[in-house]
Design an enzyme around this catalytic site. Structure first.
Site, short mmCIF file in Angstrom:
data_model
loop_
_atom_site.label_atom_id
_atom_site.label_comp_id
_atom_site.label_asym_id
_atom_site.label_seq_id
_atom_site.Cartn_x
_atom_site.Cartn_y
_atom_site.Cartn_z
CG HIS A 29 -0.36 -1.06 -4.19
ND1 HIS A 29 0.56 -2.20 -4.02
CD2 HIS A 29 -1.57 -1.68 -3.92
CE1 HIS A 29 -0.07 -3.38 -3.89
NE2 HIS A 29 -1.21 -3.10 -3.84
CD GLU B 105 -0.38 -7.11 -2.62
OE1 GLU B 105 0.87 -7.36 -2.28
OE2 GLU B 105 -0.54 -6.60 -3.41
CE1 TYR C 284 -11.66 10.77 17.82
CE2 TYR C 284 -12.18 13.00 16.91
CZ TYR C 284 -12.33 12.29 17.74
OH TYR C 284 -13.03 12.12 18.89
CG HIS D 67 -6.14 -1.76 -4.23
ND1 HIS D 67 -6.17 -2.75 -5.16
CD2 HIS D 67 -5.17 -2.24 -3.33
CE1 HIS D 67 -5.30 -3.66 -4.97
NE2 HIS D 67 -4.70 -3.35 -4.09
CG HIS E 73 -3.18 -4.07 1.06
ND1 HIS E 73 -3.07 -2.81 0.76
CD2 HIS E 73 -3.12 -4.80 -0.20
CE1 HIS E 73 -2.60 -2.66 -0.54
NE2 HIS E 73 -2.88 -3.70 -1.20
#
Length: 214
Positions: free
Chosen positions: A165, A79, A125, A100, A98
């Protein structure tokens, strides 16, 4: 590379490995999923491909130069192109996370989401740390077309949800990116808990009155 630069890079390596271990220990990533990166003076450090965030070796982190070429350490995450797009579109970005993570990934699989704002501003927030969250259409992990798909969005949004994803977030520092993605995960959890219950997100006026922090 002078000793000061080496010292700075060494600290960044330790910070990245420490954050990865923390995210893993708290269940925000499992197995070898997720990837992190941080800006250094002459490029970026990234987590290697197929590496668990819970057991990162600071010395084996992938090193990419200013042109995005792999110049040291283990082979970078597949990625890496996503990270590079965020850095190039957001010049103030110092770190990218990143994951999952369960609740954000669950939301990313839902049908009928608003692609311009797939999670509403349920809390102050979330509005401050995440902002408007667009949904990026599905592409297989590592597909160069996914980097192309996020290119324009990344110029306007520091947080994106990749369909089927998970989330990817940039921040001025690695820690601010992590704080934002954790806020995103908690708000995704609220979003799912509130499904079917009359809910009042913050209004546009209320959001505009908040001082957004990245």
């Amino acid at each position: 590379m002078n000793p000061i630069t080496k010292s700075h890079e060494s600290r960044q390596r330790e910070r990245l490995a420490t954050l990865g271990a923390s995210l893993f220990a708290r269940g925000l990533t499992t197995g070898t999923s997720g990837n992190l990166s941080v800006r250094v003076s002459d490029g970026w450090l990234m987590t290697p491909t197929n590496a668990s965030l819970g057991t990162l070796d600071p010395e084996r982190l992938s090193k990419l130069d200013d042109n995005g070429r792999h110049v040291g350490g283990d082979r970078p995450t597949k990625e890496s192109l996503l990270h590079l797009v965020l850095y190039r579109q957001r010049r103030g970005a110092g770190g990218v996370v990143h994951l999952h993570s369960t609740y954000a990934a669950a939301v990313s699989c839902m049908d009928g989401l608003d692609p311009a704002e797939c999670v509403p501003p349920l809390t102050a927030y979330f509005a401050m740390r995440v902002g408007r969250l667009p949904l990026v259409p599905y592409h297989r992990p590592g597909d160069p077309a996914l980097a192309t798909a996020i290119h324009d969005l990344a110029a306007r949004h520091h947080a994106l949800l990749l369909a089927n994803h998970g989330p990817i977030v940039s921040g001025t520092t690695l820690e601010s990116a992590a704080a934002a993605i954790e806020e995103l995960e908690e708000t995704a959890k609220l979003f799912l808990l509130l499904r079917g219950i009359p809910t009042r997100p913050l209004s546009d006026q209320e959001v505009s009155q908040l001082d957004r922090r990245r």
